[in-house]
Scaffold this motif. Structure first.
Motif, PDB file in Angstrom:
ATOM      1  N   SER A 449       0.834  -1.231  -0.033  1.00  0.00           N
ATOM      2  CA  SER A 449       0.081  -0.183   0.024  1.00  0.00           C
ATOM      3  C   SER A 449       1.011   1.348  -0.208  1.00  0.00           C
ATOM      4  O   SER A 449       0.312   2.308  -0.340  1.00  0.00           O
ATOM      5  CB  SER A 449      -0.930  -0.048   1.404  1.00  0.00           C
ATOM      6  N   ILE A 450       2.062   0.908   0.234  1.00  0.00           N
ATOM      7  CA  ILE A 450       3.103   2.249   0.250  1.00  0.00           C
ATOM      8  C   ILE A 450       3.269   2.838  -1.155  1.00  0.00           C
ATOM      9  O   ILE A 450       2.963   4.198  -1.232  1.00  0.00           O
ATOM     10  CB  ILE A 450       4.530   1.745   0.438  1.00  0.00           C
ATOM     11  N   ARG A 451       2.862   2.086  -2.217  1.00  0.00           N
ATOM     12  CA  ARG A 451       2.942   2.839  -3.369  1.00  0.00           C
ATOM     13  C   ARG A 451       1.725   3.949  -3.748  1.00  0.00           C
ATOM     14  O   ARG A 451       1.751   4.942  -4.243  1.00  0.00           O
ATOM     15  CB  ARG A 451       2.735   1.651  -4.538  1.00  0.00           C
ATOM     16  N   LYS A 452       0.592   3.322  -3.056  1.00  0.00           N
ATOM     17  CA  LYS A 452      -0.693   4.118  -3.175  1.00  0.00           C
ATOM     18  C   LYS A 452      -0.555   5.630  -2.366  1.00  0.00           C
ATOM     19  O   LYS A 452      -0.811   6.735  -3.075  1.00  0.00           O
ATOM     20  CB  LYS A 452      -1.681   3.189  -2.731  1.00  0.00           C
ATOM     21  N   LEU A 453       0.227   5.208  -1.145  1.00  0.00           N
ATOM     22  CA  LEU A 453       0.342   6.660  -0.449  1.00  0.00           C
ATOM     23  C   LEU A 453       1.472   7.632  -1.136  1.00  0.00           C
ATOM     24  O   LEU A 453       1.231   8.755  -1.119  1.00  0.00           O
ATOM     25  CB  LEU A 453       1.238   5.994   0.736  1.00  0.00           C
ATOM     26  N   GLN A 454       2.604   6.754  -1.696  1.00  0.00           N
ATOM     27  CA  GLN A 454       3.500   7.944  -2.348  1.00  0.00           C
ATOM     28  C   GLN A 454       2.775   8.532  -3.646  1.00  0.00           C
ATOM     29  O   GLN A 454       3.170   9.506  -3.990  1.00  0.00           O
ATOM     30  CB  GLN A 454       4.765   6.959  -2.819  1.00  0.00           C
ATOM     31  N   THR A 455       1.937   7.654  -4.273  1.00  0.00           N
ATOM     32  CA  THR A 455       1.307   8.241  -5.522  1.00  0.00           C
ATOM     33  C   THR A 455       0.296   9.408  -5.117  1.00  0.00           C
ATOM     34  O   THR A 455       0.301  10.367  -6.084  1.00  0.00           O
ATOM     35  CB  THR A 455       0.230   7.232  -6.189  1.00  0.00           C
ATOM     36  N   GLU A 456      -0.148   9.282  -3.915  1.00  0.00           N
ATOM     37  CA  GLU A 456      -1.063  10.455  -3.779  1.00  0.00           C
ATOM     38  C   GLU A 456      -0.365  11.700  -3.229  1.00  0.00           C
ATOM     39  O   GLU A 456      -0.813  12.675  -3.649  1.00  0.00           O
ATOM     40  CB  GLU A 456      -2.081  10.003  -2.277  1.00  0.00           C
ATOM     41  N   LYS A 457       0.725  11.504  -2.655  1.00  0.00           N
ATOM     42  CA  LYS A 457       1.729  12.698  -2.390  1.00  0.00           C
ATOM     43  C   LYS A 457       2.125  13.194  -3.588  1.00  0.00           C
ATOM     44  O   LYS A 457       2.211  14.301  -3.821  1.00  0.00           O
ATOM     45  CB  LYS A 457       2.965  12.025  -1.510  1.00  0.00           C
ATOM     46  N   LEU A 458       2.324  12.494  -4.617  1.00  0.00           N
ATOM     47  CA  LEU A 458       3.003  13.163  -5.788  1.00  0.00           C
ATOM     48  C   LEU A 458       1.885  13.721  -6.656  1.00  0.00           C
ATOM     49  O   LEU A 458       2.125  15.005  -7.136  1.00  0.00           O
ATOM     50  CB  LEU A 458       3.339  11.969  -6.957  1.00  0.00           C
ATOM     51  N   GLU A 459       0.563  13.294  -6.523  1.00  0.00           N
ATOM     52  CA  GLU A 459      -0.633  13.894  -7.145  1.00  0.00           C
ATOM     53  C   GLU A 459      -0.872  15.225  -6.397  1.00  0.00           C
ATOM     54  O   GLU A 459      -0.906  16.294  -7.083  1.00  0.00           O
ATOM     55  CB  GLU A 459      -1.810  13.140  -7.190  1.00  0.00           C
ATOM     56  N   ALA A 460      -0.539  15.396  -4.977  1.00  0.00           N
ATOM     57  CA  ALA A 460      -0.710  16.701  -4.392  1.00  0.00           C
ATOM     58  C   ALA A 460       0.361  17.648  -4.803  1.00  0.00           C
ATOM     59  O   ALA A 460       0.141  18.931  -4.664  1.00  0.00           O
ATOM     60  CB  ALA A 460      -0.770  16.139  -2.997  1.00  0.00           C
ATOM     61  N   LEU A 461       1.626  17.244  -4.676  1.00  0.00           N
ATOM     62  CA  LEU A 461       2.650  18.058  -5.144  1.00  0.00           C
ATOM     63  C   LEU A 461       2.502  18.670  -6.544  1.00  0.00           C
ATOM     64  O   LEU A 461       2.663  20.009  -6.703  1.00  0.00           O
ATOM     65  CB  LEU A 461       4.081  17.082  -5.169  1.00  0.00           C
ATOM     66  N   LYS A 462       2.085  17.840  -7.407  1.00  0.00           N
ATOM     67  CA  LYS A 462       1.802  18.520  -8.603  1.00  0.00           C
ATOM     68  C   LYS A 462       0.757  19.184  -9.024  1.00  0.00           C
ATOM     69  O   LYS A 462       0.914  20.071  -9.909  1.00  0.00           O
ATOM     70  CB  LYS A 462       1.786  17.036  -9.831  1.00  0.00           C
ATOM     71  N   ALA A 463       0.067  18.982  -8.190  1.00  0.00           N
ATOM     72  CA  ALA A 463      -1.118  20.036  -8.043  1.00  0.00           C
ATOM     73  C   ALA A 463      -1.025  21.460  -7.616  1.00  0.00           C
ATOM     74  O   ALA A 463      -1.563  22.424  -7.804  1.00  0.00           O
ATOM     75  CB  ALA A 463      -2.498  19.520  -7.366  1.00  0.00           C
ATOM     76  N   THR A 464       0.144  21.506  -6.714  1.00  0.00           N
ATOM     77  CA  THR A 464       0.390  22.830  -5.818  1.00  0.00           C
ATOM     78  C   THR A 464       1.827  23.447  -6.294  1.00  0.00           C
ATOM     79  O   THR A 464       1.916  24.632  -6.091  1.00  0.00           O
ATOM     80  CB  THR A 464       0.654  22.354  -4.572  1.00  0.00           C
ATOM     81  N   ARG A 465       2.722  22.670  -6.987  1.00  0.00           N
ATOM     82  CA  ARG A 465       3.786  23.695  -7.537  1.00  0.00           C
ATOM     83  C   ARG A 465       3.505  24.352  -8.631  1.00  0.00           C
ATOM     84  O   ARG A 465       2.551  24.118  -9.413  1.00  0.00           O
ATOM     85  CB  ARG A 465       5.029  22.531  -7.757  1.00  0.00           C
ATOM     86  N   ASP A 466       4.393  25.066  -8.924  1.00  0.00           N
ATOM     87  CA  ASP A 466       4.435  26.128 -10.264  1.00  0.00           C
ATOM     88  C   ASP A 466       4.857  25.078 -11.497  1.00  0.00           C
ATOM     89  O   ASP A 466       6.105  25.067 -11.808  1.00  0.00           O
ATOM     90  CB  ASP A 466       5.117  27.276  -9.914  1.00  0.00           C
TER      91      ASP A 466
END
Length: 515
Positions: A449-466
Motif C-alpha cells: 500500500s506504500i505505492r498508493k500513499l506515495q502516488t497520492e503525495k505525488l499528485e498533491a505535489l504536482k497540483a500545488t507546485r508552479d
C-alpha cells in the motif's frame, strides 16, 4: 595421504607457523598509512557508528532515524528503494511491487524534508547509498540544508556515487558509462568549491564482495575503479590535492578474520602509492579513509541468532583493520529488513567493542604479528597483479565493458558455492551442526500500500507546485546536458522547484540514452 592445505578465501596459502616478517618501518599517520591514517587512531576519536536504515515512506524512516539517534548512533546512513535508485517515481509502472521495499521511497524534495524532519543537517553526518541518481539526491540534501539555514561549507556526509561497481557487480545503472562519469566529475567539481566537507564518492568494494568476489578481487577491483575516478577528475582539470581528500571507500568485512584485517592494511598502502604516482603530494589526499559494513551475504536464514556472532567477528576485524565508520548488520537480515530489536543489538555490538574490549586502547594492535604482516604483503601482491592486468586493458571502464571483472567475480562466486555444497567450506547451521528450524517469529514486512500513499503525495505535489517554473528548470537542464556545463547547480534549481526525481532522470535518459 596428502596433508590438508590451508588457504584464505582468496586462495592465499596459510603456513602452520610464521617466524619472521618484513620489518616495520612506517608509523601510524604517516605515508603509506599501513598502520592507520591517524597517529592516535581510536584514542583520539572512535569510528562513526552508523546503522544503515530506510524503508517504506519518508515518515516511517524518519521515526527509525530518531530511534537510532536516541540509541547512540553517531551518523545516519540512508537506504533508498529500487525505483529511487534507478530514477523512477513511485507512480511509474516500473516501480510496481518495489516501492519502499529495500529502502525509503524518495520522489521529490518534499520527501527529503519529511525524511529529516526534526534533524538538523548541520549537526550530523549522513551517508547515502545512491549511485545512478546520486546527483539528484545530493541536490535534494543541499536544498534542504539551505532551507534549514545551514552553512554549506560545513555540512558533511557521503554519497556512494560509484557507478563503475554498478556495471561490474550490482546493476542499478541508468546511463552509459561515459555520461555517468560526467555526472560524477561534475559532482567532484561542484562540491570541491561549494560543499568542501562532503565526501563526493564512496568507492565501493562492498557490492563486488556481495556478488561473490574474493577479498583480493574486492580490493583490486575497488582500487582500480578508484584510479579511474582519479584520472577522470584529472582530465577535467581538477587538482588531485583538493578532490582526492574527499574520496572515501566502502569495504565489506567477511568471515576470514585475519585476511580481512590484512586487506584493510594493504588497501591503505596501495592507495597511498596510487595517489602519489598520479601527483598527490598532500598527505590527506594520499590517505584511504573507509566505511565498513559486515558481510550481508555471510548471514544465514538458518539459525539466525548465529549471525550475532558472525557480525561481532566481522566488526572486530574492521576495527582492528582501522575503519573510520562501521555498519553492523542485523541478525535477521537473511529473512527481512532488520527489526528495531535486531538494529539495536547490531549497534550494541559496536558499542561493546568500543568501550569494553580494550582493542581501541592502542593504535595498531596487530602490528608486528609475523602472520598479519606477511598476509598483508601477500594480499597486496595478489591485488597488484589484478590491477596490472586492468591497466593493460586500459583501465576499469574497458575491463567492465569487456566483462573481465564480471567474469572474475562470477567464477569466484561459483567456486565458493561449490565449496559450501560439497562440504569443503563449513557454514555453521547450513552444512554442519544443522537442526530442525523453529525460525524467527518476528520479521519486518513492507506493505504494497506504500505505492498508493506515495502516488497520492505525488499528485498533491504536482497540483500545488508552479508547473511553468518546473518546465523551465527542466528545459535549462536538458540544454546544459547537451553541452559541457556543470549540471549540479541546474539539478539543485530543478529540485528546489519541486521537479521530481523521475522527471530529472528522464531528462538525462532523453539526452544521454540508456545503457
Amino acid at each position: 595421504m596428502s596433508e590438508k592445505k590451508y588457504t584464505t578465501t582468496s586462495g592465499i596459502e596459510i603456513k602452520a607457523l610464521y617466524t619472521e616478517a618484513r620489518p616495520m618501518e612506517e608509523l601510524p599517520g604517516e605515508f603509506p598509512f599501513t598502520r592507520g591514517i591517524q597517529k592516535d587512531m581510536y584514542r583520539g576519536r572512535l569510528w562513526t557508528m552508523r546503522q544503515y536504515a530506510g524503508f517504506s515512506t519518508a515518515e516511517e524512516s524518519n521515526k527509525r532515524y530518531h530511534y537510532l539517534l536516541a540509541q547512540g548512533t553517531t551518523g545516519l546512513s540512508v537506504a533508498f528503494d529500487l525505483p529511487t535508485q534507478i530514477g523512477y517515481d513511485s507512480d511509474h509502472e516500473m516501480a510496481d511491487g518495489e516501492v519502499g521495499k529495500v529502502g525509503v521511497a524518495i520522489d521529490s524534495l518534499k520527501d527529503i524534508e519529511i525524511l529529516f524532519d526534526g534533524i538538523e543537517l548541520k549537526d550530523i553526518t549522513t551517508s547515502m547509498t545512491i549511485n545512478a541518481t546520486a546527483s539528484i539526491l545530493l541536490a535534494m540534501y543541499i536544498a534542504l540544508a539551505k532551507k534549514q539555514g545551514a552553512d554549506l561549507k560545513q555540512i558533511s556526509g557521503t554519497i556512494q556515487n560509484d557507478i563503475l561497481k554498478e556495471y561490474a557487480a550490482r546493476g542499478t545503472y541508468i546511463y552509459p558509462p561515459k555520461q555517468s562519469m560526467r555526472l560524477i566529475t561534475d559532482i567532484f567539481e561542484f562540491c570541491s568549491k561549494e560543499v568542501p566537507k562532503w565526501n563526493t564518492i564512496s568507492i565501493s568494494g562492498y557490492h563486488i564482495r556481495e556478488a561473490g568476489s574474493t577479498a583480493v578481487q574486492e580490493l583490486a577491483f575497488t582500487l582500480a575503479n578508484g584510479k579511474t575516478y582519479l584520472k577522470a577528475a584529472l582530465d577535467k582539470g581538477l587538482d588531485i590535492n583538493v578532490f582526492a581528500k574527499r574520496l572515501s571507500f566502502f569495504f565489506n568485512c567477511h568471515n576470514n578474520f585475519f585476511e580481512e584485517i590484512a586487506k584493510f592494511r594493504a588497501a591503505r598502502r596501495m592507495w597511498a602509492k596510487i595517489t602519489k604516482d598520479l601527483g598527490a603530494t598532500d598527505e590527506k589526499a594520499q590517505m584511504l579513509r573507509f566505511h565498513t559494513q559486515t558481510g550481508g551475504s555471510t548471514l544465514t536464514a538458518q539459525q539466525p541468532l548465529n549471525n550475532v556472532i558472525r557480525v561481532s567477528n566481522q566488526a572486530m576485524a574492521a576495527v582492528l583493520g582501522g575503519t573510520q565508520s562501521l555498519h553492523t548488520n542485523g541478525y535477521d537480515e537473511a529473512l527481512s529488513l532488520p527489526t528495531e530489536s535486531a538494529a539495536k543489538i547490531a549497534l550494541r555490538t559496536q558499542q561493546i567493542i568500543a568501550f569494553e574490549s580494550g582493542v581501541t586502547d592502542t593504535v595498531d594492535p596487530l602490528a608486528g604479528s609475523f602472520f598479519v604482516e606477511s598476509l598483508t604483503d601477500e594480499v597486496e601482491a595478489a591485488a597488484w597483479a589484478y590491477i596490472d592486468r586492468i591497466d593493460v586493458m586500459g583501465g576499469s571502464v574497458n575491463a567492465i565493458e569487456s566483462n573481465y571483472m564480471q567474469n572474475e567475480i562470477a567464477d569466484a562466486a561459483y567456486q565458493y558455492q561449490k565449496e559450501i555444497e560439497n562440504g569443503e567450506r563449513i557454514s555453521v547451521g547450513v552444512n554442519k551442526f544443522t537442526q530442525e528450524e523453529d525460525g524467527l517469529t518476528e520479521v519486518f514486512n513492507i506493505d504494497d500500500s506504500i505505492r498508493k500513499l506515495q502516488t497520492e503525495k505525488l499528485e498533491a505535489l504536482k497540483a500545488t507546485r508552479d508547473r511553468d517554473d518546473v518546465e523551465k528548470a527542466l528545459q535549462r537542464l536538458r540544454e546544459a546536458a547537451k553541452g559541457e556545463e556543470n549540471l549540479m547547480p541546474l539539478i539543485i534549481d530543478a529540485v528546489e522547484k519541486y521537479a521530481t526525481l523521475g522527471e530529472i532522470a528522464d531528462v538525462f535518459r532523453g539526452t544521454f540514452g540508456v545503457y
